[in-house]
Enzyme design. Sequence first.
Site, PDB file in Angstrom:
ATOM      1  N   THR A   1       1.000  -1.197  -0.014  1.00 30.24           N
ATOM      2  CA  THR A   1      -0.188  -0.030  -0.085  1.00 30.24           C
ATOM      3  C   THR A   1       1.012   1.195  -0.113  1.00 30.24           C
ATOM      4  O   THR A   1       1.839   1.210   0.833  1.00 30.24           O
ATOM      5  CB  THR A   1      -1.109   0.023   1.459  1.00 30.24           C
ATOM      6  N   GLY A   2       0.413   2.161  -0.815  1.00 28.22           N
ATOM      7  CA  GLY A   2       1.085   3.483  -0.803  1.00 28.22           C
ATOM      8  C   GLY A   2       0.726   4.439   0.139  1.00 28.22           C
ATOM      9  O   GLY A   2      -0.217   4.487   0.701  1.00 28.22           O
TER      10      GLY A   2
ATOM     11  N   TYR B   1       7.264  -0.864  -8.791  1.00 27.77           N
ATOM     12  CA  TYR B   1       6.867   0.015 -10.046  1.00 27.77           C
ATOM     13  C   TYR B   1       8.139   0.479 -10.807  1.00 27.77           C
ATOM     14  O   TYR B   1       9.152   0.820 -10.431  1.00 27.77           O
ATOM     15  CB  TYR B   1       6.147   1.128  -9.648  1.00 27.77           C
TER      16      TYR B   1
ATOM     17  N   ARG C   1      -9.230   8.742  -9.784  1.00 29.32           N
ATOM     18  CA  ARG C   1      -9.696   8.288  -8.078  1.00 29.32           C
ATOM     19  C   ARG C   1     -10.125   9.609  -7.923  1.00 29.32           C
ATOM     20  O   ARG C   1      -9.615  10.417  -7.240  1.00 29.32           O
ATOM     21  CB  ARG C   1      -8.370   7.965  -7.391  1.00 29.32           C
TER      22      ARG C   1
ATOM     23  N   HIS D   1      -5.888  -4.133  -9.099  1.00 27.67           N
ATOM     24  CA  HIS D   1      -5.351  -2.838  -8.237  1.00 27.67           C
ATOM     25  C   HIS D   1      -6.430  -2.291  -7.167  1.00 27.67           C
ATOM     26  O   HIS D   1      -6.331  -1.139  -7.089  1.00 27.67           O
ATOM     27  CB  HIS D   1      -4.961  -1.940  -9.052  1.00 27.67           C
TER      28      HIS D   1
ATOM     29  N   MET E   1     -12.778  -8.748   2.374  1.00 23.86           N
ATOM     30  CA  MET E   1     -13.107  -8.547   3.762  1.00 23.86           C
ATOM     31  C   MET E   1     -13.434  -9.362   4.737  1.00 23.86           C
ATOM     32  O   MET E   1     -14.132  -8.906   5.914  1.00 23.86           O
ATOM     33  CB  MET E   1     -14.328  -7.612   3.357  1.00 23.86           C
TER      34      MET E   1
ATOM     35  N   ARG F   1      -6.695  -3.111   1.766  1.00 24.34           N
ATOM     36  CA  ARG F   1      -7.608  -2.235   2.707  1.00 24.34           C
ATOM     37  C   ARG F   1      -8.095  -2.638   4.032  1.00 24.34           C
ATOM     38  O   ARG F   1      -7.867  -2.031   4.910  1.00 24.34           O
ATOM     39  CB  ARG F   1      -9.103  -2.060   1.966  1.00 24.34           C
TER      40      ARG F   1
END
Length: 421
Positions: A108-109, A160, A195, A300, A335, A355
């Site tokens: 995660t960035g 990346y 986004r 992604h 989840m 997430r």
Amino acid sequence: MVKRQMPNPSEIFELLQFKKPQLDPVRRRLDSALTIWDLRRIAKRRTPAAAFDYTDGAAEGEISLRRARQAFRDVEFHPDVLRPAIDVDTSCEILGGPSAMPFGIAPTGFTRLMQTEGEVAGAGAAGAAGIPFTLSTLGTTSIEDVKAANPHGRNWFQLYVMRKREISYGLVERAAAAGFDTLMFTVDTPVAGARLRDKRNGFSIPPQITPGTVLNAIPRPWWWFDFLTTPKLEFASLQSTGGTVGELLDSAMDPTISDEDLRVIREMWPGRIVIKGVQNVPDAVRLIDLGVDGILLSNHGGRQLDRAPIPFHLLPQVVREVGKDATIMVDTGIMNGADIVAATALGAKFSLIGRAYLYGLMAGGRRGVDRTIEILSEEVVRTMKLLGVASIEELEPRHVTQLTRLVPVRPQVREAAAQVG
């Protein structure tokens, strides 16, 4: 008639057990979280809208993310009865090493923007739980500091390929020197997805102070205190910041990456290499032929191409085609531990959570990540026991049916529609 009597105080106290109050506020709110969705609700309360929406949101209409989550909801399990699974073994072998669970933490960035402990919390929690942790090229903790936070656990690095190739090559060399054992070569980000939550929130790196952010921060002073009293955010791969996440990605990423870049990185990297972002069967076959060790089916997290294929739906097809030749993994939309069990039954060797990990981080720092792993692990074990399955190896496709809402239009129907048009 029921015989009645005066209550006996001693009997009342035998029947009633008063719960000891939890004085630690972090522990109290984390104990109240029974699901990942509960952690999400806590995270939303405690995190400024721009940072929370960066994590929670996806591209454009966020259709891909909703579809991915719905695909897991549309699973039907087929349990075996009278086959006790008392002691469940959740451990597995993945990419040449062990994992205590069939899932690990995804890259995660900008993670320290979610909560100041960032990747250190994620790596430490993963190490304690015996599962792999993946550091993003756009992480906010250095390769070396992640290694220090998880010195004896398994660390993976997500790469990346940047416009300035020497930056990417340097990161590969540092990750190898730090003992990271697996490289995730990411192929689904030639340009940044749209986004829209970030644009609407004015979310930028570093955060820009506006009247809206001030108003949103008033009920969340702890986030700003942490942000302003901890070391400045640094990105190993970005030489300058200032702009939305999409603008930063577009300025850094190279849309011309090709098989030749994969060949160069493959020659540089001494460990296992996985391609992250595969979204169709022909690409999976071609990449295996190019000598990679694994495929991560991923769109992604729905953050790039909206309406992209659902990784969980692709899984059985890809496993049939290349499952014997490479390690197949899956992410996006997970989840619940039952989602991980379903993916494993259909042939995934491993699942990655993004997430879900960040919701825990925002809800309670390192302890919140521990709680995420604890919740998912309990759900994995409980689901396996209810299926009558004692080990990961016993999970089979017969245990799961994918109930499909989205049925492709048949070719003849498309042709008829074209003729009518």
